[in-house]
Design a protein around this motif. Structure first.
Motif, mmCIF file in Angstrom:
data_model
loop_
_atom_site.group_PDB
_atom_site.id
_atom_site.type_symbol
_atom_site.label_atom_id
_atom_site.label_comp_id
_atom_site.label_asym_id
_atom_site.label_seq_id
_atom_site.Cartn_x
_atom_site.Cartn_y
_atom_site.Cartn_z
ATOM 1 N N LEU A 23 0.824 -1.209 0.000
ATOM 2 C CA LEU A 23 0.000 0.000 0.000
ATOM 3 C C LEU A 23 0.859 1.261 0.000
ATOM 4 C CD1 LEU A 23 -2.761 -0.936 2.627
ATOM 5 C CD2 LEU A 23 -3.133 -0.490 0.189
ATOM 6 N N CYS A 24 2.088 1.114 0.398
ATOM 7 C CA CYS A 24 2.929 2.298 0.582
ATOM 8 C C CYS A 24 3.411 2.850 -0.752
ATOM 9 C CB CYS A 24 4.134 1.947 1.456
ATOM 10 S SG CYS A 24 5.292 3.332 1.597
ATOM 11 N N LYS A 25 3.185 4.130 -0.944
ATOM 12 C CA LYS A 25 3.616 4.785 -2.177
ATOM 13 C C LYS A 25 4.885 5.611 -1.972
ATOM 14 C CE LYS A 25 -1.044 5.014 -4.101
ATOM 15 N NZ LYS A 25 -2.264 5.827 -4.037
ATOM 16 N N GLY A 26 5.441 5.501 -0.787
ATOM 17 C CA GLY A 26 6.716 6.168 -0.557
ATOM 18 C C GLY A 26 6.650 7.678 -0.530
ATOM 19 N N CYS A 27 5.511 8.198 -0.115
ATOM 20 C CA CYS A 27 5.371 9.650 -0.166
ATOM 21 C C CYS A 27 6.166 10.353 0.929
ATOM 22 C CB CYS A 27 3.907 10.044 -0.045
ATOM 23 S SG CYS A 27 3.183 9.701 1.569
ATOM 24 N N GLY A 28 6.409 9.664 2.016
ATOM 25 C CA GLY A 28 7.190 10.247 3.091
ATOM 26 C C GLY A 28 6.431 11.172 4.027
ATOM 27 N N LEU A 29 5.147 11.290 3.852
ATOM 28 C CA LEU A 29 4.384 12.174 4.748
ATOM 29 C C LEU A 29 4.527 11.726 6.198
ATOM 30 C CD1 LEU A 29 0.959 12.906 2.964
ATOM 31 C CD2 LEU A 29 3.033 14.314 3.015
ATOM 32 N N CYS A 30 4.495 10.409 6.384
ATOM 33 C CA CYS A 30 4.569 9.861 7.739
ATOM 34 C C CYS A 30 5.914 10.206 8.375
ATOM 35 C CB CYS A 30 4.363 8.346 7.702
ATOM 36 S SG CYS A 30 5.493 7.501 6.563
ATOM 37 N N VAL A 31 6.946 10.033 7.568
ATOM 38 C CA VAL A 31 8.301 10.276 8.082
ATOM 39 C C VAL A 31 8.402 11.678 8.676
ATOM 40 C CG1 VAL A 31 10.738 10.392 7.440
ATOM 41 C CG2 VAL A 31 9.230 8.696 6.338
ATOM 42 N N PHE A 68 -1.492 9.905 9.499
ATOM 43 C CA PHE A 68 -1.230 10.767 8.346
ATOM 44 C C PHE A 68 -0.921 10.009 7.060
ATOM 45 C CE2 PHE A 68 -0.432 13.920 11.751
ATOM 46 C CZ PHE A 68 -1.334 14.887 11.311
ATOM 47 N N CYS A 69 -1.022 8.726 7.089
ATOM 48 C CA CYS A 69 -0.762 8.000 5.848
ATOM 49 C C CYS A 69 -2.012 8.019 4.968
ATOM 50 C CB CYS A 69 -0.360 6.556 6.120
ATOM 51 S SG CYS A 69 -0.180 5.643 4.566
ATOM 52 N N PRO A 70 -1.925 8.622 3.789
ATOM 53 C CA PRO A 70 -3.108 8.725 2.929
ATOM 54 C C PRO A 70 -3.514 7.384 2.356
ATOM 55 C CG PRO A 70 -1.301 10.170 2.179
ATOM 56 C CD PRO A 70 -0.736 9.233 3.182
ATOM 57 N N ALA A 73 -1.235 2.605 4.912
ATOM 58 C CA ALA A 73 -0.200 1.592 4.762
ATOM 59 C C ALA A 73 0.452 1.244 6.095
ATOM 60 C CB ALA A 73 0.855 2.062 3.764
ATOM 61 N N ILE A 74 0.111 1.972 7.127
ATOM 62 C CA ILE A 74 0.707 1.708 8.448
ATOM 63 C C ILE A 74 -0.392 1.417 9.466
ATOM 64 C CG2 ILE A 74 2.067 2.667 10.366
ATOM 65 C CD1 ILE A 74 3.397 4.546 8.324
ATOM 66 N N THR A 75 -0.181 0.393 10.237
ATOM 67 C CA THR A 75 -1.089 0.139 11.355
ATOM 68 C C THR A 75 -0.259 0.105 12.645
ATOM 69 O OG1 THR A 75 -2.509 -1.192 9.970
ATOM 70 C CG2 THR A 75 -2.794 -1.460 12.344
HETATM 71 S S1 SF4 Z 1 2.639 8.009 4.504
HETATM 72 FE FE1 SF4 Z 1 2.030 5.956 3.941
HETATM 73 S S2 SF4 Z 1 2.360 5.815 1.755
HETATM 74 FE FE2 SF4 Z 1 3.507 7.600 2.495
HETATM 75 S S3 SF4 Z 1 5.563 6.797 2.915
HETATM 76 FE FE3 SF4 Z 1 4.423 6.694 4.819
HETATM 77 S S4 SF4 Z 1 3.579 4.637 4.821
HETATM 78 FE FE4 SF4 Z 1 4.226 5.038 2.753
#
Ligand code: SF4
Ligand SMILES: Cc1ncc(C[n+]2csc(CCOP(=O)(O)OP(=O)(O)O)c2C)c(N)n1
Ligand SMILES: Cc1ncc(C[n+]2csc(CCOP(=O)(O)OP(=O)(O)O)c2C)c(N)n1
Ligand code: SF4
Ligand code: SF4
Ligand code: SF4
Ligand code: SF4
Ligand code: SF4
Ligand SMILES: [Mg+2]
Ligand SMILES: [Mg+2]
Lengths: 84, 252, 188, 362, 362, 252, 188, 84
Positions: A23-31, A68-70, A73-75
């Motif tokens: 599910l992760c698109k690597g957007c980095g918002l979570c980071v 904040f993951c759109p 992808a994270i639980t």
């Molecule tokens: S916010 Fe979600 S989709 Fe974006 S990098 Fe983090 S886990 Fe991946």
């Protein structure tokens, strides 16, 4: 017919942190939002072939990254606090 | 127990990952909406209408009946539906272009007629789907494909204050708020109130959600949040603008 | 009448197939040849398979799209599935050998189906960023539409300002192009 | 005084949308009004990037109704004004165009057709032929150029301003998503250097002098109180249109003299047809090629001539008979067999055309 | 349970707009959406006066775009819903209609044609034929009934709901300002008593059950990401339309068997033509009468038959060849001479038709 | 000296008596406009655009260049003109239906873009030209042809507060007021300021004029005034809503 | 085939020509005859010339409008100018004798041009309000399309509720109708 | 080419009051607004054949009727006050 996503779960002190690379698109918002700055890019590729994310054990299972993951992808599951 | 993604129950798992870009705020707004619907237990009552704009990518997003409409026309489609069958909980989901430009007459009129629908407008300060042109919400100095040297407020005007406009004209019973994907809990709360307001038959409910468009903003994750929380917050004030009090049923 | 060479390039959004097509087209144009390049596009800004249709010839090109390509290059599993319809008996079909579980999806109506380890080579030998330049090299070698040198000039024209700041980049790009040509040469 | 956008001749390799922007610049278009829609967006993108240097203007409107009506306003003010649209935007644009038609206003509209009906696809089709030639609640008093190459996109974008201002009918350049987005080579030029004189514009309103004193006020209307008033106005317009039609109509044709079967197509599809006819000729088929460049007015006489000679006509279009209908209208009476290759919303390749001809020829 | 609007049969003498309102009531139309425009206003006026008694609904919208899109919404909710418009309103209405076309939504639209283009007159014309049959950025997958008498206005308004819901194509009743505003006699009836069963409606969205659990969610779209997807959908629609066409097509004809010249007309103009044919027959002219009742789809075979027999066809219409174009399309290949009496925007009397025939016949 | 009618100089005598009904408020609004234009001496600079609605009857009203546009589309036509030639003083004249219903997107957008035009909207609480249907401005309980039993605010909403809406969204430099034909001097003053505001290049100028429609109100002279001064005044507040202060020229 | 009788009535906005046409049409319809009545209308709500086109016959009526009327009645100067085009050689043209300076505008292609003092009679003998009913009487007499009694019934139907409150009104209306008939009878 | 309207002027104490019957549509708006209630229907017909208006000599030439006439059918000229 519900689709199954394979998660990779990590246990940290306060709870369980799971990433669904499919599910992760690597957007980095979570980071960016992680209060502990404990997230970084992982070698596991996400759905678009870009890196997904991982944590280190400073994670406090606060759930903000999940929040904040759109792409959901994270639980994060916080451990129930032991009742003294 | 195998952990499953923490998606709202009303999301349709089969169509995930969804079609929005990495880091798109639409996903967050639709998460807030999904959570609100779950909490209210109205998944089987809601008909979701999505505009043309990136919102169209949500045409198979939910396990809810969904209609993809035309650019700017979701308000009238959902209005027509609700007028025809008041059991439906109608959600009109649109972008800032759809709501404040091409569909402004519909937004304004749904508001003055106090249509019992819930309109959710995603403000990403430009036209996402068509590749990032200026929108009514584009901020002064902001570069877009049609304001390549930055929006000139003197010749092209200032960002539309949508909720303020709706609040200025909607009759009693209307609910109006502006939320942000940087405050998911609040946003979910606003959307929930907007749905409840419709369910109570009070009047028009409108939530503008400040959103993210890293693709057309050409921002990395850090700058994406900054764009929202520093730049947009300067022009768009988060909060509730109209909250109807408890209302006597006047034989509606 | 000499027919133009027809090329289909397909990959995921970030893989840079459009730049490859564009640079090839421009290189051909610079040499006074006729080129027609058309990208595919849909409603999604990101996430779909990206397809480039490219024709290079000596006379004005006909329809912008075509049914059968002379060479079809697919860089992801979805790209293979999307583009195999452009394959005819004479088509050279190239895909990246790193794509998993793709065997059953490959076109069967041509003998010329080749896997090249472009992703791997780019990662191991060069840099993931020049993955697409490796592909360009492969196309150049496979089709001969443009001379390697002309393609280099076209890259130079497009990215010269970056190369000037960082000459290593130039090196890497040219290297990638040559490696791509080698990878294909081994197969043809 | 800003310099000329194009000096001398210049071979370029660009997208069709860029071609349109440059052509409008070269034609001296002074202001563009527009609303985003794929696949015409980049016309606006290029235009807005380039105009500061040349002192031209741009207004992004709230929708296509406004884009059309502001263009009308620009023309009324005497400016070489244009807009561009596609698909559902073209549908909406018919309201302002019908006003321009009623008031003989020389607005120029570039249409990059996409799939239909409704939102359909943002990509390509030839499904806006009926809409562009005959849309609105009138009789289609417009000029429509259907281009096939980037060179034509350049040539006819320039020409459209002249046609519009000379004859005072709304004028269209009908392209499509392929033309909009593809790159191919063409030559940019300054019209003056090629001896193309731009028809001068003049203001309908806001001219010098005190209205009612120095000059009569300009009172422009589109509404009539009695049927007969309207009828009379329309008779004048129809006569003007009929008179201008042969001057305006353009076409391209070859190999029809001895052809059994003539392939009729327009726009980008005609490129596939051209290739197909050449190939088929090489293979010994007696086929010909005919392409109306103006879809409104149609090259009537020329089509009739072709239809009078050929035994079979094959209409090829990325639509379900929109061109065929216009063709039948003007060649009615001919007995040439009408055949078709209709592929609404998708491109057509020369291979398909060849296959269809072979199918017909058995 | 509100009583039936019409019990038994009733001869009445009313305006056409009142006829439409009553017919919609009798047909069980549940909700009307509309925006005022002359000459259709009184449909809304009568409807709003009558509905409280019968539990029907009305929404006045902000414009015709909204009127069309709310009607779409009403139909999606499963209601027998309709709207009415004219002229520039019809132009705007094409946007929602194109969505209905793309999604096969059975909306019913009553059009009372007025002069065009643009605002023109609020009175009368037959200039919305192209617009109504083929408007928007698509292929005209609609049904259009053109009525000539108040009785037909009643009959076909009822029928339009059934056609729409049976075949799921947007369906039009095409009247005009004369029909809207004139009074003449007709018979009101309850469809059920005449054995006309109303095709049941059903909801597209909002049906019982938990979507994704009890039933799949209904996901309706009009946008496709690839050309080929659209093409495939359209092929299905076109096949459905082609299959339904012969079932739907209707016409009225007489005296064509031995006719040299057949007069073709539609709508209210056909009344003048009917009289003219009768008169001319009495005077010994071998003339015939043909009138397509459906303008989309056209009564193709029947027209071809007529065109195959007659030497001359005279198309008479209050427009500049909009009907003639549709006729030529379907009879292409026939060699009957095509003659015309076009009077865009004004009425046509039988005297004029007779004069035209005599002029032709020398 | 023979007395001549006291018409504004810019009125076109040849087309008088004008085409409006007896007692129509349009005549009064156009008188106020004419007087303001006379006083400013700008007759040769003004281009007057009239909407479809009874305002169309003014297509040959003035000795000024005039364009009759489409229903609701006068704002964009005049905007397009002004953008093309800024020497023109553009006046967009429309009804409440044209401005608040079918043309609401244009009104709202002209306002947010701060178009340098002057829009005058005649509020007669219904659709005059088409014979008296409900308008966005129709008052609760008011009978019209499409609200034959009186407008039901519960199902059809409340009268649009137009100037309030415009004032809520227009940027700095905008002028917004609501006048009334029952106070001609004030109305003329508002219109004059609206024109001056355009001439100064400040921004969008908008005046709603409360007007009279005896024909569709079905009122005699006495009730006509009563309708305006008693009923309408209850819902529509006369006054200025936005008056730009003196403004530094920021290189416009 | 019996042709319908074609009537054109025209006057100023307030003169009530539309009611006359409507009542005549309804009277005919009540008797089972075919009638078609169409008003003219334009963009102006008030102030234009009001024209009514009426046809009454025994079979379905053809086109709603027609070129030449059997009887054309014009009640104001503008109405004369507007309607004279409907006059043919057989047409009976009636106008009010109170219209000033109209002589030069009257149709010349028929002999049957008659002036009746309807306005004057209504003012002097009855009431200005029933001016149009005098006209109705004149039409009835001139055309015989409907029997006087049937027309009275139609008026009764339409205005009965008013007549009940004020029976004098009924008297006045019926009287007006008869006077209209007389005025015409004197001329024909 | 300016059209000439024929006015009928009445002199009252304070000024001159002129009615242009050719412009008067008989709407009566003026009558209602006259502060002296000195206006009434006249026998002279207006442009639509309806009565136009007249005044009696209570008129104070205030000009209000002129002000409110949508058709500019009334012109009021106040006499200049004599300067003592
Ligand atoms: S916010 Fe979600 S989709 Fe974006 S990098 Fe983090 S886990 Fe991946
Ligand atoms: C009538 C019409 N005009 C224009 C378009 C093109 N179009 C599609 S999406 C869009 C803009 C979308 O912007 P917004 O509403 O802000 O949504 P976002 O994509 O930013 O979420 C436009 C202009 C269209 N589909 N239809
Ligand atoms: C697109 C379109 N829709 C509808 C109409 C019909 N129409 C003409 S005027 C009018 C209403 C006018 O009302 P308003 O704008 O309030 O002006 P008023 O006549 O009251 O002064 C309408 C609906 C039209 N001309 N064009
Ligand atoms: S749960 Fe909290 S601390 Fe852990 S990674 Fe997510 S945001 Fe960081
Ligand atoms: S373009 Fe912007 S709004 Fe659209 S999906 Fe991508 S990130 Fe989201
Ligand atoms: S209908 Fe009303 S607004 Fe229109 S002209 Fe007559 S009085 Fe004026
Ligand atoms: S001038 Fe004043 S007092 Fe005299 S009639 Fe007019 S309103 Fe009355
Ligand atoms: S206000 Fe003017 S038009 Fe009306 S009655 Fe008085 S003078 Fe006549
Ligand atoms: Mg947006
Ligand atoms: Mg109004």
């Amino acid at each position: 017919m519900a689709q199954d996503f394979k998660g990779q779960t990590l246990e940290v002190e306060k709870g369980f942190w799971t990433i669904f690379a499919g599910l992760c698109k690597g957007c980095g918002l979570c980071v960016q939002k992680c209060p502990k700055k404990c997230m970084s890019w992982s070698d596991v590729l996400g759905v678009y072939g870009t890196p997904s994310v991982k944590i280190n054990d400073e994670c406090i299972a606060c759930g903000i990254c999940q929040n904040f993951c759109p792409d959901c992808a994270i639980t994060v599951d916080k451990k129930k606090e032991a009742k003294h | 127990m195998t952990v499953q993604p923490a998606m709202p129950k009303c999301w349709r798992v089969e169509t995930k990952p969804h079609k929005f870009c990495p880091g798109c705020g639409h996903g967050l707004v639709l998460k807030a909406l999904g959570q609100a619907i779950d909490e209210l237990g109205i998944q089987d009552k809601v008909v979701f209408g999505c505009d043309i704009g990136c919102s169209l990518l949500s045409w198979d997003f939910f396990n809810m009946d969904t209609v993809q409409t035309h650019h700017g026309r979701t308000n009238p489609v959902i209005t027509g539906m609700k007028r025809a069958n008041s059991d439906i909980i109608g959600v009109a989901y649109m972008g800032d272009g759809g709501g404040y430009a091409i569909g402004a007459q519909h937004l304004v009129s749904s508001a003055t007629r106090n249509e019992r629908i819930t309109a959710i407008l995603v403000n990403n300060t430009q036209y996402g789907m068509t590749g990032g042109q200026m929108a009514p919400t584009t901020m002064p100095g902001q570069k877009t494909e049609t304001s390549p040297y930055g929006r000139d407020a003197e010749t092209t005007g200032s960002p539309t204050q949508g909720p303020e406009m709706v609040a200025a004209i909607a009759p009693e019973g209307a609910y109006v708020a502006r939320g942000s994907v940087a405050n998911m809990k609040q946003l979910k709360g606003y959307i929930k109130k907007a749905l409840e307001n419709q369910m109570a038959g009070n009047g028009f409910s409108f939530v503008e959600a400040l959103s993210l468009c890293p693709t057309n903003w050409r921002t990395n994750a850090k700058d994406t949040w900054k764009f929202l929380e520093e730049d947009m917050y300067k022009y768009f004030k988060v909060g509730e603008l109209r909250v109807p009090g408890p209302r006597e049923k006047e034989g509606q | 009448m000499g027919k133009p060479i027809k090329i289909v390039l397909a990959g995921e959004g970030g893989q840079g197939v459009q730049s490859v097509a564009e640079i090839l087209a421009e290189a051909a144009n610079e040499k006074g040849r006729e080129a027609l390049y058309i990208p595919n596009f849909g409603v999604e800004q990101r996430g779909g398979v990206s397809v480039a249709y490219l024709q290079i010839g000596d006379e004005a090109i006909g329809a912008p799209k075509f049914q059968i390509g002379d060479i079809v290059i697919a860089l992801s599993d979805r790209a293979v599935i999307r583009t195999r319809k452009y394959v005819g008996p004479e088509t050279v079909f190239v895909y990246d050998s790193g794509i998993e579980n793709i065997q059953d999806e490959l076109p069967t109506n041509t003998d010329k189906v080749y896997a090249i380890p472009a992703i791997e080579v780019s990662k191991k030998e060069l840099h993931p960023r020049v993955f697409n330049v490796i592909i360009m090299g492969a196309v150049l070698k496979a089709t001969g539409v443009v001379a390697m040198d002309d393609a280099k000039k076209a890259i130079e024209k497009k990215l010269g300002y970056k190369f000037d700041k960082n000459p290593e980049l130039r090196e890497m790009n040219f290297k990638a192009m040559e490696r791509g040509a080698e990878l294909v040469a081994e197969l043809l | 005084m800003p310099e000329k956008p194009i000096q001398g001749e210049k071979r370029v390799f660009v997208t069709g949308n860029e071609v349109v922007a440059w052509a409008a610049l070269a034609a001296g278009a002074e202001i563009m009004y527009g609303y985003p829609i794929t696949p015409q967006n980049e016309i606006m993108h290029y235009w807005t990037r380039m105009i500061p240097k040349y002192g031209r203007r741009f207004l992004q409107t709230e929708d296509e109704l406004s884009a059309g009506f502001t263009t009308v306003g620009g023309v009324l003010a005497g400016r070489r004004a244009f807009t561009a649209t596609a698909g559902p935007g073209n549908t909406l644009m018919q309201e302002p165009i019908s006003m321009a038609e009623a008031m003989r206003l020389p607005i120029v509209v570039v249409v990059q057709q996409r799939g239909g009906p409704s939102t359909a696809t943002v990509i390509y089709s030839q499904q806006e032929v009926t809409l562009t030639t005959l849309g609105g609640n009138g009789e289609g008093l417009r000029v429509v150029y259907s281009t096939a190459t980037h060179q034509e996109l350049f040539d006819y974008t320039i020409k459209s301003f002249n046609t519009a201002w000379k004859y005072r009918f709304p004028t269209f350049v009908l392209g499509d998503g392929y033309q909009a987005k593809m790159r191919e080579s063409l030559t940019f030029y300054d019209p003056a250097e090629r001896g193309i004189e731009m028809v001068p514009t003049d203001a309908y309103v806001g001219r010098p002098g005190m209205p009612g004193v120095d000059r009569p006020p300009k009172h422009m209307r589109n509404t009539y109180n009695m049927e007969e008033e309207l009828y009379e106005v329309l008779q004048g317009y129809l006569a003007d249109f009929a008179k201008a039609a042969p001057e305006i109509a353009e076409h391209e044709t070859f190999d029809t003299e001895d052809a059994d079967l003539v392939i009729i197509s327009h726009g980008v599809v005609s490129r596939a047809c051209k290739m197909a006819v050449r190939d088929l000729r090489e293979q010994g088929y007696k086929v010909g090629y005919f392409r109306p460049i103006t879809l409104r007015p149609m090259p009537e006489k020329e089509l009739q001539e072709v239809a009078g000679k050929a035994k079979q006509l094959l209409v090829v279009e990325s639509a379900q008979g929109q061109l065929a209908r216009l063709v039948k209208e003007v060649i009615y009476g001919s007995t040439a067999e009408m055949l078709s290759l209709f592929k609404p919303g998708v491109g057509i390749t020369s291979e398909e055309v060849i296959a269809r001809v072979k199918e017909i020829k058995g």
